[in-house]
Motif scaffolding. Structure first.
Motif, PDB file in Angstrom:
ATOM      1  N   GLY A 175       0.845  -1.182   0.000  1.00  0.00           N
ATOM      2  CA  GLY A 175       0.000   0.000   0.000  1.00  0.00           C
ATOM      3  C   GLY A 175       0.886   1.239   0.000  1.00  0.00           C
ATOM      4  N   ILE A 176       0.911   1.938  -1.118  1.00  0.00           N
ATOM      5  CA  ILE A 176       1.838   3.054  -1.249  1.00  0.00           C
ATOM      6  C   ILE A 176       1.459   4.215  -0.329  1.00  0.00           C
ATOM      7  N   ARG A 177       0.166   4.319   0.021  1.00  0.00           N
ATOM      8  CA  ARG A 177      -0.262   5.434   0.868  1.00  0.00           C
ATOM      9  C   ARG A 177      -0.252   5.061   2.354  1.00  0.00           C
ATOM     10  N   SER A 178      -0.521   3.805   2.651  1.00  0.00           N
ATOM     11  CA  SER A 178      -0.607   3.375   4.053  1.00  0.00           C
ATOM     12  C   SER A 178       0.706   2.809   4.583  1.00  0.00           C
TER      13      SER A 178
ATOM     14  N   GLY B 112      13.196   2.013   8.503  1.00  0.00           N
ATOM     15  CA  GLY B 112      13.291   3.468   8.439  1.00  0.00           C
ATOM     16  C   GLY B 112      12.717   4.027   7.145  1.00  0.00           C
ATOM     17  N   TYR B 113      12.092   3.162   6.336  1.00  0.00           N
ATOM     18  CA  TYR B 113      11.504   3.570   5.069  1.00  0.00           C
ATOM     19  C   TYR B 113       9.977   3.587   5.177  1.00  0.00           C
ATOM     20  N   SER B 114       9.338   4.199   4.188  1.00  0.00           N
ATOM     21  CA  SER B 114       7.878   4.226   4.110  1.00  0.00           C
ATOM     22  C   SER B 114       7.453   4.240   2.649  1.00  0.00           C
ATOM     23  N   ARG B 115       6.163   4.136   2.403  1.00  0.00           N
ATOM     24  CA  ARG B 115       5.588   4.140   1.056  1.00  0.00           C
ATOM     25  C   ARG B 115       6.172   3.019   0.170  1.00  0.00           C
ATOM     26  N   PRO B 116       6.036   1.747   0.571  1.00  0.00           N
ATOM     27  CA  PRO B 116       6.530   0.653  -0.275  1.00  0.00           C
ATOM     28  C   PRO B 116       5.841   0.685  -1.630  1.00  0.00           C
ATOM     29  N   HIS B 117       6.616   0.426  -2.683  1.00  0.00           N
ATOM     30  CA  HIS B 117       6.120   0.703  -4.034  1.00  0.00           C
ATOM     31  C   HIS B 117       6.220  -0.472  -5.004  1.00  0.00           C
ATOM     32  N   THR B 118       7.388  -1.073  -5.162  1.00  0.00           N
ATOM     33  CA  THR B 118       7.597  -2.116  -6.175  1.00  0.00           C
ATOM     34  C   THR B 118       8.166  -3.374  -5.527  1.00  0.00           C
ATOM     35  N   ILE B 119       7.631  -4.530  -5.947  1.00  0.00           N
ATOM     36  CA  ILE B 119       8.075  -5.831  -5.437  1.00  0.00           C
ATOM     37  C   ILE B 119       8.833  -6.573  -6.530  1.00  0.00           C
ATOM     38  N   HIS B 120      10.024  -7.074  -6.204  1.00  0.00           N
ATOM     39  CA  HIS B 120      10.730  -7.991  -7.106  1.00  0.00           C
ATOM     40  C   HIS B 120      11.177  -9.218  -6.309  1.00  0.00           C
TER      41      HIS B 120
ATOM     42  N   GLY C 299      11.848   8.143   6.559  1.00  0.00           N
ATOM     43  CA  GLY C 299      11.131   8.161   7.830  1.00  0.00           C
ATOM     44  C   GLY C 299      10.350   9.455   8.027  1.00  0.00           C
ATOM     45  N   GLY C 300       9.690   9.552   9.183  1.00  0.00           N
ATOM     46  CA  GLY C 300       8.918  10.746   9.509  1.00  0.00           C
ATOM     47  C   GLY C 300       7.548  10.738   8.852  1.00  0.00           C
ATOM     48  N   GLN C 301       6.681  11.618   9.340  1.00  0.00           N
ATOM     49  CA  GLN C 301       5.302  11.632   8.878  1.00  0.00           C
ATOM     50  C   GLN C 301       5.186  11.918   7.384  1.00  0.00           C
ATOM     51  N   ASP C 302       6.034  12.830   6.869  1.00  0.00           N
ATOM     52  CA  ASP C 302       5.941  13.155   5.448  1.00  0.00           C
ATOM     53  C   ASP C 302       6.934  12.374   4.599  1.00  0.00           C
ATOM     54  N   GLY C 303       7.647  11.422   5.208  1.00  0.00           N
ATOM     55  CA  GLY C 303       8.529  10.550   4.450  1.00  0.00           C
ATOM     56  C   GLY C 303       9.800  11.200   3.955  1.00  0.00           C
ATOM     57  N   THR C 304      10.199  12.303   4.555  1.00  0.00           N
ATOM     58  CA  THR C 304      11.410  13.000   4.095  1.00  0.00           C
ATOM     59  C   THR C 304      12.535  12.960   5.122  1.00  0.00           C
TER      60      THR C 304
END
Length: 466
Positions: free
Chosen positions: A98-101, A131-139, A153-158
């Motif tokens: 889930g890229i948003r969650s 420490g990452y967020s917004r997972p996007h692509t699976i290989h 990390g952080g609320q806005d991912g920066t």
């Protein structure tokens, strides 16, 4: 665990092309406003079936607001790597981020018509272990599942740059970050590799504040989106070279290496050139001295348009940019398919000579201004977006949604989900199949497609084609 390798694992691209054709496609459903859960649709793609083009089963999630994006398998042909020790896995589970969650779902599709949720990885675990967020692509890699992210990390991912983390391919536990030395890489999007040659290539889109609420026009015109590709020592997990494609080449997205691992080249799609609104494809390759090069080999022009026919974002340009949002390469490394989401066109290029591609076919459907209907008469909302190719190269499937907030900017108003298929001619060329059209539940949009037994953006191969 199997006692023999999964029959859908293939040593080489040529062997994969000879495998049985797909009868099932898995397609993501997303609720653009988060009012309903996202889901997975199991679609009948067997033309001999009475339910051809119909949804046979759906798996709806227990949460809302995930925004599903690029999903993939727990295991694939890469498991046949002589270095993996995982040759006896099954291609059984789909990993859906889930890229948003920042939540990840593991779906058991051993029996496609009884597909169900096997495990849910909550965002707190992703944050804590990577420490990452917004997972996007699976290989699916030879020793685990690789997951690219778009946020730090952080609320806005920066808070720190995004990157890649690895999951165990049997327990689905998160193991940790991939990178030992990322060099100057500070944005992320796609990635893929050549396993025997021991390298990986990654690309850049944007940081979360630049995409989550839509395209930030000021950032685009200031060339602040991603415009570089990064080359990695795959086993050493370190960045060895970065190539800047030019700051005007904004949003370097999909990475498509040649499938035959003997070949050391590939392609990257660029959404827009801010100097002229063109879309572009770059060919990248490795020289004999081991250094990497990249050159623009395809350009696609914008189309003039009356500002009255354009969304607010484009009125000042009086033109529709192609908006190259996805590319895919057939298993024989012959045809590259390019989604021109803005124009409403799917292009087919003969890339037998990767430095001199030629246009071999084109289909017009949808589009910001053109609004070309399907041959069956139905309107095709948005434009061609996520594209997937059958293993034998004879069928090309695509859907129409890019990302909820970007859909709304470029195509105001809900245009509905769609999935279509085109037949590939003996010597190239594309013809839309009039009898294939998937009706999705009202209020949902459709994104990436995975094909039963693997497809052209799923598997990486460990042995050359004979």
């Amino acid at each position: 665990m199997n006692l023999r390798p999964d029959p859908t694992f293939h040593a080489s691209p040529k062997l994969a092309m000879q495998a049985p054709v797909e009868t099932i496609a898995y397609t993501l459903l997303l609720s653009p406003d988060g009012s309903r859960p996202d889901g997975l649709a199991v679609v009948d793609v067997n033309p001999k079936s009475d339910s051809y083009g119909k949804i046979l089963h759906t798996v709806m999630m227990p949460n809302k607001g995930d925004e599903f994006h690029h999903f993939g398998w727990n295991a694939c042909s890469s498991a046949l790597s002589p270095l993996s020790g995982h040759a006896f896995l099954e291609r059984r589970y789909l990993i859906i981020p889930g890229i948003r969650s920042s939540r990840i779902y593991v779906i058991d599709v051993k029996e496609p018509l009884k597909a169900s949720i096997h495990k849910i990885i909550e965002p707190e675990e992703v944050f804590a272990k990577t420490g990452y967020s917004r997972p996007h692509t699976i290989h699916c890699g030879p020793e685990g599942i690789y997951v690219s992210t778009l946020g730090g990390g952080g609320q806005d991912g920066t808070d720190g740059p995004p990157g890649i983390f690895i999951m165990d391919c049997q327990t689905f536990d998160i193991i940790g970050r991939y990178e030992m030395d990322r060099g100057i890489q500070d944005k992320h999007y796609d990635f893929w590799w050549n396993l025997p040659r021991d390298y990986m290539v990654s690309s850049e889109w944007a940081l979360p504040p630049q995409f989550e609420n839509g395209l930030v026009a000021e950032d685009l015109l200031s060339n602040k989106y991603g415009h570089a590709i990064h080359f990695w020592d795959l086993r050493g997990r370190k960045n060895v070279q970065t190539i800047d494609l030019g700051e005007n080449h904004q949003m370097a997205l999909e990475i498509r290496p040649a499938h035959d691992p003997v070949k050391e080249y590939g392609f990257c799609g660029v959404v827009v050139d801010t100097t002229n609104l063109q879309g572009a494809i770059f060919t990248w390759w490795r020289d004999k001295d081991g250094t990497w090069q990249a050159r623009k080999t395809i350009t696609i022009d914008p189309a003039p348009a009356d500002p009255e026919d354009l969304p607010e974002l484009l009125k000042g340009f009086s033109a529709v940019p192609p908006l190259v949002t996805d590319i895919d390469l057939s298993l024989d490394d012959r045809y590259l398919y390019v989604s021109c989401w803005g124009l409403g066109e799917m292009h087919q290029y003969d890339v037998s000579d990767p430095m001199n591609p030629t246009l071999a076919g084109k289909v017009k459907i949808g589009g910001i201004v053109a609004r070309t209907p399907h041959p069956n008469g139905k309107p095709f909302g948005y434009g061609p977006q996520m594209v997937e190719i059958s293993r034998d190269g004879k069928r090309v499937y695509w859907t129409n949604s890019l990302y909820s907030t970007w859909d709304d900017q470029f195509y105001p108003g809900d245009r509905g989900a769609a999935m279509v298929m085109a037949h590939v001619g003996e010597n190239g060329g594309l013809t839309l199949a009039e009898d294939f059209w998937v009706d999705f539940p009202e209020g949902y949009r459709s994104h990436q497609i995975r094909l039963e037994g693997g497809d052209c953006s799923t598997d990486s191969f460990c042995y050359p084609s004979a």
